[in-house]
Design a protein around this motif. Structure first.
Motif, PDB file in Angstrom:
ATOM      1  N   ASP A 190       0.863  -1.176   0.000  1.00 15.84           N
ATOM      2  CA  ASP A 190       0.000   0.000   0.000  1.00 15.84           C
ATOM      3  C   ASP A 190       0.905   1.234   0.000  1.00 15.84           C
ATOM      4  O   ASP A 190       1.735   1.405   0.900  1.00 15.84           O
ATOM      5  CB  ASP A 190      -0.901  -0.008   1.241  1.00 15.84           C
ATOM      6  CG  ASP A 190      -1.977   1.070   1.169  1.00 15.84           C
ATOM      7  OD1 ASP A 190      -3.165   0.714   1.161  1.00 15.84           O
ATOM      8  OD2 ASP A 190      -1.634   2.263   1.145  1.00 15.84           O
ATOM      9  N   VAL A 191       0.741   2.084  -1.026  1.00 19.97           N
ATOM     10  CA  VAL A 191       1.606   3.259  -1.191  1.00 19.97           C
ATOM     11  C   VAL A 191       0.745   4.513  -1.247  1.00 19.97           C
ATOM     12  O   VAL A 191      -0.250   4.550  -1.978  1.00 19.97           O
ATOM     13  CB  VAL A 191       2.457   3.155  -2.475  1.00 19.97           C
ATOM     14  CG1 VAL A 191       3.384   4.362  -2.596  1.00 19.97           C
ATOM     15  CG2 VAL A 191       3.251   1.862  -2.490  1.00 19.97           C
ATOM     16  N   THR A 192       1.120   5.533  -0.483  1.00 18.73           N
ATOM     17  CA  THR A 192       0.390   6.794  -0.457  1.00 18.73           C
ATOM     18  C   THR A 192       1.342   7.958  -0.646  1.00 18.73           C
ATOM     19  O   THR A 192       2.398   8.010  -0.003  1.00 18.73           O
ATOM     20  CB  THR A 192      -0.359   6.982   0.870  1.00 18.73           C
ATOM     21  OG1 THR A 192      -1.299   5.920   1.035  1.00 18.73           O
ATOM     22  CG2 THR A 192      -1.101   8.311   0.893  1.00 18.73           C
ATOM     23  N   LEU A 193       0.970   8.887  -1.531  1.00 24.58           N
ATOM     24  CA  LEU A 193       1.720  10.125  -1.746  1.00 24.58           C
ATOM     25  C   LEU A 193       0.790  11.300  -1.488  1.00 24.58           C
ATOM     26  O   LEU A 193      -0.338  11.320  -1.996  1.00 24.58           O
ATOM     27  CB  LEU A 193       2.281  10.189  -3.164  1.00 24.58           C
ATOM     28  CG  LEU A 193       3.282   9.101  -3.562  1.00 24.58           C
ATOM     29  CD1 LEU A 193       3.642   9.229  -5.044  1.00 24.58           C
ATOM     30  CD2 LEU A 193       4.537   9.179  -2.711  1.00 24.58           C
ATOM     31  N   ASN A 194       1.241  12.273  -0.678  1.00 27.95           N
ATOM     32  CA  ASN A 194       0.399  13.400  -0.297  1.00 27.95           C
ATOM     33  C   ASN A 194       1.118  14.722  -0.557  1.00 27.95           C
ATOM     34  O   ASN A 194       2.316  14.849  -0.281  1.00 27.95           O
ATOM     35  CB  ASN A 194       0.049  13.326   1.195  1.00 27.95           C
ATOM     36  CG  ASN A 194      -0.640  12.032   1.567  1.00 27.95           C
ATOM     37  OD1 ASN A 194      -1.832  11.881   1.374  1.00 27.95           O
ATOM     38  ND2 ASN A 194       0.124  11.098   2.102  1.00 27.95           N
ATOM     39  N   TYR A 195       0.355  15.678  -1.057  1.00 24.35           N
ATOM     40  CA  TYR A 195       0.877  17.038  -1.243  1.00 24.35           C
ATOM     41  C   TYR A 195      -0.095  18.024  -0.615  1.00 24.35           C
ATOM     42  O   TYR A 195      -1.307  17.959  -0.856  1.00 24.35           O
ATOM     43  CB  TYR A 195       1.047  17.367  -2.729  1.00 24.35           C
ATOM     44  CG  TYR A 195       1.375  18.827  -2.971  1.00 24.35           C
ATOM     45  CD1 TYR A 195       2.641  19.334  -2.695  1.00 24.35           C
ATOM     46  CD2 TYR A 195       0.401  19.705  -3.452  1.00 24.35           C
ATOM     47  CE1 TYR A 195       2.935  20.671  -2.901  1.00 24.35           C
ATOM     48  CE2 TYR A 195       0.688  21.042  -3.667  1.00 24.35           C
ATOM     49  CZ  TYR A 195       1.959  21.523  -3.382  1.00 24.35           C
ATOM     50  OH  TYR A 195       2.249  22.849  -3.572  1.00 24.35           O
ATOM     51  N   THR A 196       0.436  18.948   0.191  1.00 25.46           N
ATOM     52  CA  THR A 196      -0.384  19.958   0.849  1.00 25.46           C
ATOM     53  C   THR A 196       0.158  21.343   0.552  1.00 25.46           C
ATOM     54  O   THR A 196       1.327  21.637   0.829  1.00 25.46           O
ATOM     55  CB  THR A 196      -0.413  19.746   2.374  1.00 25.46           C
ATOM     56  OG1 THR A 196      -1.029  18.490   2.661  1.00 25.46           O
ATOM     57  CG2 THR A 196      -1.202  20.861   3.054  1.00 25.46           C
ATOM     58  N   GLN A 197      -0.689  22.182  -0.024  1.00 29.43           N
ATOM     59  CA  GLN A 197      -0.359  23.587  -0.246  1.00 29.43           C
ATOM     60  C   GLN A 197      -0.829  24.353   0.978  1.00 29.43           C
ATOM     61  O   GLN A 197      -1.960  24.775   1.082  1.00 29.43           O
ATOM     62  CB  GLN A 197      -1.065  24.094  -1.512  1.00 29.43           C
ATOM     63  CG  GLN A 197      -0.766  25.534  -1.855  1.00 29.43           C
ATOM     64  CD  GLN A 197      -1.645  26.030  -2.977  1.00 29.43           C
ATOM     65  OE1 GLN A 197      -2.845  25.745  -3.020  1.00 29.43           O
ATOM     66  NE2 GLN A 197      -1.069  26.762  -3.904  1.00 29.43           N
TER      67      GLN A 197
END
Length: 321
Positions: free
Chosen positions: A65-72
């Motif tokens: 299970d792979v998760t990538l997150n980006y937050t501005q």
């Protein structure tokens, strides 16, 4: 929950502000969690749960299970984080996670008592080597069909550039710490009602010059239930309500509320609200998932309303197989 709520009202008069450092660890980076007002500690599963309640790591249904997150984030600050988990079946689930924070452009100043400027300081230009990071190793295991436990060990650090004193001596403002998180999850088996508890950012203090500072230690307890289970047992449709109670050493008690409606087994609509916040309030988001060649792909987006600063956008990609 009743006992915890009573403690909230017992501490209404307390004003716990600015008592911790490395507060970048308090910012939610998951659009799924943020769109539900961060009421996520009892419903988060898979690799992204290591950023909230690590016990949810054990509930992943896939080997990887792979998760990538980006937050501005506000004030030109950006977060980039991700995690990958590996399911060991009866031996539990392990995961690696990483988080980096870009503080944007920081303009430096320096005290100058000999300056003719009425402000008493001079500008030194852009400050380099400014940012923060967190690297973690996680483990979780389901004790039985209802009860799960999990924990993180993380190395966190923060670089605040270099300052030069009037004497000409320079000093790098860096700090690193080993941090621990732990959590539990329990599913009652009644209409998918479950609750979870987690303690995050447990560590010794950091000493900067002569001041000893705490990390943002946070205890969270919450619950969630699927109200559609009272009507039918359709696996493709869910309407989940969640609530989290937060107790921290850096601010007075908070409550997070969230809801998620899943339909057709593919689309999720979310909304949430956070109490006792200075600039944050309501949030909303959407998620879409599909299956491609035995790969589960999920894309999530959230929008968070902010006062004073620009509103916050978050985006994530999850792949499980």
């Amino acid at each position: 929950i009743v006992l915890f709520t009573s403690s909230i009202f017992a501490q209404v008069g307390l004003n716990k502000l600015a008592q911790s450092t490395m507060n970048f660890q308090l910012v939610s980076i998951s659009p799924k969690a943020s769109s539900m007002g961060e009421a996520f500690y009892s419903i988060g599963v898979g690799s992204e749960s290591v950023f909230y309640n690590p016990a949810g790591l054990s509930l992943t249904k896939h080997q990887y299970d792979v998760t990538l997150n980006y937050t501005q984030w506000i004030a030109d600050i950006n977060y980039l984080g991700g995690a990958v988990s590996y399911n060991l079946d009866n031996y539990g689930t392990v995961a690696l996670s990483a988080l980096t924070v870009d503080y944007g452009t920081i303009y430096g100043t320096q005290l100058d008592p000999l300056s003719s400027s009425p402000t008493g300081y001079i500008e030194t230009g852009n400050v380099s080597n400014v940012g923060a990071y967190s690297f973690g190793l996680s483990y979780a295991k389901s004790i039985n069909e209802k009860f799960s436990i999990g924990g993180n060990v993380r190395l966190v650090g923060q670089n605040l550039g270099t300052n030069t004193f009037v004497s000409g001596i320079s000093k790098e403002n860096k700090a690193t710490k080993l941090v621990f998180d732990a959590g539990v999850l329990y599913n009652t088996g009644f209409k998918n009602f479950r609750f979870g508890m987690a303690i995050r950012n447990f560590s010794s203090n950091i000493k900067r010059e002569e001041i000893s500072e705490q990390l943002p230690l946070t205890f969270t307890m919450g619950g969630a239930i699927d109200v559609l289970k009272f009507i039918n047992d359709n696996e493709n449709d869910e309407l989940t309500f969640a609530i989290d109670f937060l107790h921290s050493n850096s601010y007075s008690e908070r409550i997070n509320l969230g809801a998620e409606y899943k339909f057709l087994g593919m689309v999720a609509l979310r909304a949430g609200y956070q109490t006792n916040r200075d600039i944050a309030s309501w949030s909303a988001g959407i998620g879409v998932n599909t299956i491609l060649s035995d790969y589960k792909l999920e894309v999530n987006y959230s929008f968070s309303k902010m006062d004073i600063f620009n509103n916050v956008n978050r985006l994530s990609l999850n792949i499980a197989f």
